[in-house]
Design a protein around this motif. Sequence first.
Motif, PDB file in Angstrom:
ATOM      1  N   GLY A  49       0.881  -1.161   0.000  1.00  0.00           N
ATOM      2  CA  GLY A  49       0.000   0.000   0.000  1.00  0.00           C
ATOM      3  C   GLY A  49       0.916   1.207   0.000  1.00  0.00           C
ATOM      4  O   GLY A  49       1.874   1.239   0.773  1.00  0.00           O
ATOM      5  N   ALA A  66      -4.361   3.009   0.235  1.00  0.00           N
ATOM      6  CA  ALA A  66      -3.187   2.186   0.569  1.00  0.00           C
ATOM      7  C   ALA A  66      -3.576   0.980   1.417  1.00  0.00           C
ATOM      8  O   ALA A  66      -2.901  -0.042   1.409  1.00  0.00           O
ATOM      9  CB  ALA A  66      -2.158   3.039   1.314  1.00  0.00           C
ATOM     10  N   TRP A  67      -4.673   1.108   2.123  1.00  0.00           N
ATOM     11  CA  TRP A  67      -5.036   0.085   3.105  1.00  0.00           C
ATOM     12  C   TRP A  67      -6.107  -0.885   2.606  1.00  0.00           C
ATOM     13  O   TRP A  67      -6.318  -1.953   3.179  1.00  0.00           O
ATOM     14  CB  TRP A  67      -5.513   0.782   4.386  1.00  0.00           C
ATOM     15  N   ILE A  95       2.862  -1.145   4.187  1.00  0.00           N
ATOM     16  CA  ILE A  95       2.408   0.172   3.754  1.00  0.00           C
ATOM     17  C   ILE A  95       3.605   1.107   3.788  1.00  0.00           C
ATOM     18  O   ILE A  95       4.298   1.198   4.812  1.00  0.00           O
ATOM     19  CB  ILE A  95       1.269   0.702   4.649  1.00  0.00           C
ATOM     20  N   SER A 102       0.578   0.364  -7.829  1.00  0.00           N
ATOM     21  CA  SER A 102      -0.393  -0.719  -7.660  1.00  0.00           C
ATOM     22  C   SER A 102      -0.068  -1.797  -8.704  1.00  0.00           C
ATOM     23  O   SER A 102       0.803  -1.589  -9.547  1.00  0.00           O
ATOM     24  CB  SER A 102      -1.817  -0.164  -7.865  1.00  0.00           C
TER      25      SER A 102
END
Lengths: 225, 255
Positions: free
Chosen positions: A77, A144-145, A152, B97
């Motif tokens: 994350g 991110a979570w 993270i 991502s």
Amino acid sequence: MTILEVSHLHIQYGRRVIVDDATFVVQAGEVFGLLGANGTGKSSILGAIAGLVVPTQGSVRVAGRLAPSVAARNQLGVVLQDNAFPRELTVYEVVRLYQGIYGLRWPPDRMRQYLQGWGLFDIRGTRSHNLSGGQRQRLALALAWMHDPALIVMDEPTTGLDVDSRTQVWSRIRALPSSSRGVVLTTHVEAEAETLCDRIAVIRNGRLAALEARSRAPLPQQGGL
Amino acid sequence: MSNTVPTRRPANFMALVRAFVTAYTRSFRGTLFSLALPLLIVFIGELSAGSHASSLNSWITAAIALNTGLFSQGLFGYAVDLAHDRDLGVYRRLLCSPVTSGQILLAQLVVQWIGIVMQTAVVVALVTVGYHASWAMIHAGLGLLVLFVTGNVTLFLGQWLCTIIRSVRTLTAVARLLLLGLLFAEGFFLRLSQWPTLFRHLADVLPVHLSVTVFEASIGSAGWAASDWHDLLGLVAYVVVFAGISLKFFRWTPA
């Protein structure tokens, strides 16, 4: 459990050495801080962990997966210093975008609960370019979570925030680590490192000058959200 | 707040497409250059034709409108938006991502192609329904082929510009100049026959001139000749060059 393994990391642009032989590990349940002045190489280390910077030498492993790879990024994350989201999308749509990327399908109730939990529900229809710094940071943390990552990483997560927003973000970060998750953040503010981190690596001229464990300082009183 | 471990799947390409489509439909530049500008050109063309309006004239106006719309969209709607989002760091965040730069590029191109198809449908609907242009003289297959090649020229021209120019301001200024030059080469302000020989020869090899030539040839006023295949191949060469440079050197992260 080791969540992050940075081994003899070396980053060089042309002849300029940015990071020189950085080695450290981060365990689950730990908040690890990279503390140093601007331009000392903290963000480059974070970039290598996030898969944005390819190391000249050395390796980075996230939950056992070699970075930069899609498998490693799936375990990550990320909160960048300049959190940018597609300008025309609303908060809700940005969350939907990242849900889709991580292959999450949440029913409306779950989505509502998640947005409420991060204080984003009331601004779900606001376009991302109209968000304040604090709202943007909350959105970045929520993204991110959302996929329950093993690690993270946060690059100067409170830069540019007012005192209330900073305290709010700090309390969120303190709640992030778990038995299966670690946190790495960079900061140039010693007080921030002392408040948030279990261990701090001091970076000078691209090298790890010191690595020390600390007990966290208490959070300052919050002035309200 | 608790968060259960979700089921992980490979990066979802459709999520990118859906988000980029939403952003595209809300983008002022996207709407302006993919819909408003071509429609305006058709209206003006039909108005100026007045009582001399014919199916052939309508289709030629439609070809010019589409050609101009495509190049404007590639230079502004695509290139400037792409450079702006890159400058903000939108793509850098996405690349943290599990999506790849190839997926982002493909999703962007898919969305631009949706815009091109919409643009074409609206212009064709206007000239056939609004101005009663006959389908009889159209080589639909050739027209689609020309549209496909020209669309890719304009998109990769935009991508190439973003590759060689990192600053959004500079890119916008260069795109404006290029568009002006392309409109000159299309004969918008002065008929090409009235140009000095050197400029005429130069305009002959520019993509905008090649594309308008093959667009007109696909309408069938003078038939599709061997030279039209050469022009089409010239356009394909532009696609190969622009795409090759872009795919090798394009950077998704800010300077």
